[in-house]
Enzyme design. Structure first.
Site, PDB file in Angstrom:
ATOM      1  N   HIS A   7       7.522  10.082   1.569  1.00  0.00           N
ATOM      2  CA  HIS A   7       6.108  10.128   1.163  1.00  0.00           C
ATOM      3  C   HIS A   7       5.435  11.307   1.849  1.00  0.00           C
ATOM      4  O   HIS A   7       4.721  11.163   2.838  1.00  0.00           O
ATOM      5  CB  HIS A   7       5.402   8.825   1.521  1.00  0.00           C
ATOM      6  CG  HIS A   7       4.052   8.691   0.886  1.00  0.00           C
ATOM      7  ND1 HIS A   7       3.558   7.493   0.455  1.00  0.00           N
ATOM      8  CD2 HIS A   7       3.086   9.597   0.595  1.00  0.00           C
ATOM      9  CE1 HIS A   7       2.352   7.661  -0.064  1.00  0.00           C
ATOM     10  NE2 HIS A   7       2.048   8.946   0.024  1.00  0.00           N
TER      11      HIS A   7
ATOM     12  N   HIS B  31       2.928  14.612   1.548  1.00  0.00           N
ATOM     13  CA  HIS B  31       1.940  15.492   0.932  1.00  0.00           C
ATOM     14  C   HIS B  31       2.241  16.887   1.483  1.00  0.00           C
ATOM     15  O   HIS B  31       2.040  17.130   2.683  1.00  0.00           O
ATOM     16  CB  HIS B  31       0.519  15.089   1.318  1.00  0.00           C
ATOM     17  CG  HIS B  31       0.077  13.765   0.774  1.00  0.00           C
ATOM     18  ND1 HIS B  31      -0.885  13.645  -0.210  1.00  0.00           N
ATOM     19  CD2 HIS B  31       0.453  12.495   1.081  1.00  0.00           C
ATOM     20  CE1 HIS B  31      -1.086  12.363  -0.484  1.00  0.00           C
ATOM     21  NE2 HIS B  31      -0.277  11.644   0.298  1.00  0.00           N
TER      22      HIS B  31
ATOM     23  N   LYS C  72       5.137  10.995  -9.740  1.00  0.00           N
ATOM     24  CA  LYS C  72       4.228  10.200  -8.925  1.00  0.00           C
ATOM     25  C   LYS C  72       3.030   9.745  -9.757  1.00  0.00           C
ATOM     26  O   LYS C  72       2.341  10.550 -10.374  1.00  0.00           O
ATOM     27  CB  LYS C  72       3.731  11.019  -7.721  1.00  0.00           C
ATOM     28  CG  LYS C  72       2.695  10.296  -6.856  1.00  0.00           C
ATOM     29  CD  LYS C  72       3.274   9.035  -6.212  1.00  0.00           C
ATOM     30  CE  LYS C  72       2.220   8.263  -5.422  1.00  0.00           C
ATOM     31  NZ  LYS C  72       1.842   8.940  -4.168  1.00  0.00           N
TER      32      LYS C  72
ATOM     33  N   HIS D  13      -0.575   8.169  -9.296  1.00  0.00           N
ATOM     34  CA  HIS D  13      -1.572   8.014  -8.235  1.00  0.00           C
ATOM     35  C   HIS D  13      -2.914   7.640  -8.841  1.00  0.00           C
ATOM     36  O   HIS D  13      -3.347   8.225  -9.833  1.00  0.00           O
ATOM     37  CB  HIS D  13      -1.703   9.310  -7.434  1.00  0.00           C
ATOM     38  CG  HIS D  13      -2.399   9.131  -6.118  1.00  0.00           C
ATOM     39  ND1 HIS D  13      -3.748   8.879  -6.024  1.00  0.00           N
ATOM     40  CD2 HIS D  13      -1.933   9.158  -4.836  1.00  0.00           C
ATOM     41  CE1 HIS D  13      -4.096   8.760  -4.749  1.00  0.00           C
ATOM     42  NE2 HIS D  13      -3.012   8.923  -4.012  1.00  0.00           N
TER      43      HIS D  13
ATOM     44  N   HIS E 135       1.145   4.671  -6.619  1.00  0.00           N
ATOM     45  CA  HIS E 135      -0.033   4.324  -5.814  1.00  0.00           C
ATOM     46  C   HIS E 135      -1.000   3.732  -6.832  1.00  0.00           C
ATOM     47  O   HIS E 135      -1.602   4.448  -7.622  1.00  0.00           O
ATOM     48  CB  HIS E 135      -0.583   5.590  -5.153  1.00  0.00           C
ATOM     49  CG  HIS E 135      -1.892   5.424  -4.448  1.00  0.00           C
ATOM     50  ND1 HIS E 135      -2.161   6.045  -3.248  1.00  0.00           N
ATOM     51  CD2 HIS E 135      -3.024   4.754  -4.763  1.00  0.00           C
ATOM     52  CE1 HIS E 135      -3.398   5.757  -2.864  1.00  0.00           C
ATOM     53  NE2 HIS E 135      -3.943   4.971  -3.787  1.00  0.00           N
TER      54      HIS E 135
ATOM     55  N   HIS F  78       3.085   2.618   0.513  1.00  0.00           N
ATOM     56  CA  HIS F  78       2.125   1.892   1.366  1.00  0.00           C
ATOM     57  C   HIS F  78       1.783   0.537   0.746  1.00  0.00           C
ATOM     58  O   HIS F  78       0.641   0.256   0.372  1.00  0.00           O
ATOM     59  CB  HIS F  78       0.865   2.712   1.667  1.00  0.00           C
ATOM     60  CG  HIS F  78       0.368   3.579   0.554  1.00  0.00           C
ATOM     61  ND1 HIS F  78      -0.050   3.081  -0.657  1.00  0.00           N
ATOM     62  CD2 HIS F  78       0.221   4.925   0.471  1.00  0.00           C
ATOM     63  CE1 HIS F  78      -0.434   4.067  -1.427  1.00  0.00           C
ATOM     64  NE2 HIS F  78      -0.280   5.203  -0.761  1.00  0.00           N
TER      65      HIS F  78
ATOM     66  N   HIS G 189      -9.353  11.014   0.612  1.00  0.00           N
ATOM     67  CA  HIS G 189      -9.602  10.776  -0.813  1.00  0.00           C
ATOM     68  C   HIS G 189     -10.921  11.361  -1.300  1.00  0.00           C
ATOM     69  O   HIS G 189     -11.460  10.930  -2.317  1.00  0.00           O
ATOM     70  CB  HIS G 189      -9.493   9.284  -1.125  1.00  0.00           C
ATOM     71  CG  HIS G 189      -8.087   8.801  -1.012  1.00  0.00           C
ATOM     72  ND1 HIS G 189      -7.123   9.066  -1.964  1.00  0.00           N
ATOM     73  CD2 HIS G 189      -7.449   8.128  -0.031  1.00  0.00           C
ATOM     74  CE1 HIS G 189      -5.973   8.548  -1.585  1.00  0.00           C
ATOM     75  NE2 HIS G 189      -6.145   7.986  -0.403  1.00  0.00           N
TER      76      HIS G 189
ATOM     77  N   ASP H  36       3.299   9.635   4.794  1.00  0.00           N
ATOM     78  CA  ASP H  36       2.019   9.955   4.142  1.00  0.00           C
ATOM     79  C   ASP H  36       1.370  11.121   4.880  1.00  0.00           C
ATOM     80  O   ASP H  36       0.194  11.096   5.232  1.00  0.00           O
ATOM     81  CB  ASP H  36       1.094   8.737   4.108  1.00  0.00           C
ATOM     82  CG  ASP H  36       0.142   8.750   2.912  1.00  0.00           C
ATOM     83  OD1 ASP H  36       0.054   9.793   2.250  1.00  0.00           O
ATOM     84  OD2 ASP H  36      -0.497   7.721   2.651  1.00  0.00           O
TER      85      ASP H  36
END
Length: 572
Positions: free
Chosen positions: A139, A141, A222, A224, A251, A277, A325, A365
């Site tokens: 995971h 980024h 992915k 999300h 996600h 998560h 976010h 993450d």
């Protein structure tokens, strides 16, 4: 016959059958289950390098050439800690892969030798040291390239995820969107001594743009919530994955705007999917995304900021979430969104679900509510905390914690490899696999590796002052080694891509230097396939109190006030 005391033997050759080793400053004890170096028929034929030692010409070093079977490198007297066992062995490396695990030496003068040492063989002495497979962080980024050096120094040798750098989309989501960005990221991957794989953006209700990304070389897709994880997007993305033998990571919808957890489970339709998560603080249907832990087709993982649950966990999470976010604390709805994800009851249950083997994987993450250099560290902190709070696992003896240790090491090695279709290359110490190995001094296990081997070449190590007369004087810190430079770098690491991308000739088209390995055997993976972590309980989460039950049992634990692997290892 001459004998030697057990303590003296361990000091010279490392621990043998029946000896126990403490993992750093944790309460975890491992016991050696078998000693492959005894294949000579017993003690007395061990190999060791150095002045007056046995790996010398005509002794444990043979006259054989590489073509006659001598390996490139031998790790001598290593204590292997892997999901399949805790054993003492010599490890032979050849052509960047693990060639043999057993007894090294000179077959012309020694019995039971299955790893040939020759004049062309390098030695890495592992007496008294622990060797694990390189960790896999699934995971990521890809916000900044400096993450890669940080992760490697912590024992991670494979990073899977998405992104394009410090773009707003990448701050929040692990997706490398579109063929142009995919090509650029695959080209950038050639610069790093790390196995890398990228996920495309899976949020679309029609398939063409997803197939385009798979053919451009991403290893998976992915979904999300920040891009809209609707039932139609979920179903369409999995249709494409089924057609291309790739994985989907999800996600889900924290706000429950397009449906609830039941709707997501229905849209997935029994197909294999990686749930990131899974507790929910990192995102997902509030408050009951943990329901998916009870589904056989959901492959659940945790990200490390909530692991293990401590007295500080709740305080840092809201601000962290607001930044990641792109939320505004001045907007009431944004603040409510953030606060809905932070629940002490589900965070406490997460630790216990890991200890039960119900949550199967660890990840970071990175820079998006997670710390890229703490996957391994937090995994072992959780194992320690659970032993203190829950006691021995029923599978463990009074003498050791071997089963618990195997369960936890599998969470960041073999299980993410199986889930993402790369277990044929990495994820364990087994013959034929890429030689990504991490050497640990037991006192520093899980927190600071000693040497990191990528594809059979040392890529990073704890190294002293380069101007010193010997390698050990301070300052000792992590420095890139020769496996991190020049052509050696490209030959020591892999880039994971889709079968469609490999068949389309992206290596030549993009001008890539690294070896490309296609992911495979993904779509039929189920939770029961995840080693030591396949428990699928019936999950219940109370919508009002957030209390979590598995098979009817309330799951909770106290937050830790202190932990191992912390301040004493980070004074400088």
């Amino acid at each position: 016959m001459a004998t030697i005391g057990r303590r003296a033997y361990a000091e010279i050759f490392g621990p043998t059958v029946g000896d126990r080793v403490r993992l750093a400053d944790t309460d975890l004890l491992i016991e050696v289950e078998a000693d492959y170096t005894l294949r000579a028929g017993g003690y007395g034929e061990e190999v060791k390098f150095g002045g007056g030692k046995t790996i010398r010409d005509g002794m444990a070093q043979s006259q054989r050439t590489r073509a006659q079977g001598a390996v490139d490198t031998v790790l001598t007297n290593a204590l292997i800690l892997d999901h399949w066992g805790i054993v003492k062995a010599d490890i032979g490396l050849k052509d960047g892969r693990i060639a043999a695990i057993g007894k090294a030496g000179n077959p012309d003068v020694q019995p039971g030798v299955d790893i040939v040492i020759g004049p062309g063989t390098e030695i890495i002495s592992c007496e008294g040291n622990i060797v694990t497979a390189g960790g896999i962080d699934s995971h990521i980024h890809f916000i900044c390239p400096q993450q890669i050096e940080e992760a490697l120094a912590s024992g991670i040798t494979t990073m899977l995820g998405g992104g394009t750098g410090p773009a707003t989309g990448t701050f929040a989501t692990t997706a490398t969107p579109g063929p142009w960005h995919i090509e650029r990221m695959l080209q950038a991957a050639d610069a790093f001594p790390m196995n890398l794989g990228f996920l495309g953006k899976g949020n679309a209700s029609l398939p063409d743009a997803l197939h385009e990304q798979i053919e451009a070389g991403v290893m998976g897709l992915k979904l999300h919530e920040d891009w809209g994880t609707t039932p139609s997007a979920i179903s369409n993305c999995l249709d494409v994955a089924d057609a291309t033998d790739t994985q989907v990571a999800i996600h889900s919808d924290t706000l429950n705007e397009s449906g609830f957890v039941e709707n997501t489970i229905a849209a997935v339709g029994g197909r294999s999917i990686c749930a990131f998560h899974t507790e929910g603080a990192g995102g997902g249907h509030a408050p009951d995304i943990l329901r998916v832990v009870g589904e056989e087709n959901f492959l659940p993982s945790s990200t490390n900021p909530t692991m293990p649950y401590t007295v500080n966990t709740l305080d840092e999470h809201v601000d962290m979430l607001m930044v990641c976010h792109h939320l505004d604390a001045g907007i009431a709805e944004d603040l409510a969104f953030a606060e809905s994800r932070i629940r002490k009851e589900t965070i406490a249950a997460e630790d216990v679900l890991h200890d039960l083997g119900a949550i199967s994987m660890f990840s970071s993450d990175s820079q998006a509510m997670g710390r890229v250099g703490e996957v391994v560290l937090r995994c072992w902190q959780t194992a320690h905390k659970m032993k203190l709070q829950r006691g021995k696992l029923p599978e463990d003896s009074e003498r050791n914690d071997n089963f618990r240790v195997k369960r936890y090491v599998a969470k960041y090695t073999i299980n993410p490899a199986i889930s993402h279709g790369i277990a044929h290359e990495v994820g364990s110490i087994e013959v034929g696999k890429w030689a990504d190995l991490v050497i640990w001094k037991p006192a520093f296990f899980g927190v600071k590796p000693f040497t990191l081997i990528k594809g059979g070449t040392i890529a990073m190590a704890a190294m002293g002052d380069p101007n010193a007369s010997i390698p050990t004087p301070q300052p000792v810190h992590y420095r890139p080694m020769f496996g991190s430079y020049g052509g050696s770098l490209a030959r020591s690491s892999l880039t994971f891509v889709s079968q469609a991308g490999l068949a389309a000739g992206i290596k030549e088209r993009y001008g890539l230097a690294k070896h490309l390995s296609a992911v495979k055997n993904i779509r039929n993976v189920r939770k029961k396939d995840l080693v030591h972590n396949g428990y699928t309980p019936k999950m219940e989460i109370d919508a009002q109190t957030y209390a979590v039950r598995a098979d009817g049992h309330l799951l909770t634990c106290d937050p830790a006030v202190q932990l191992p692997l912390t301040q004493r290892y980070f004074l400088f």
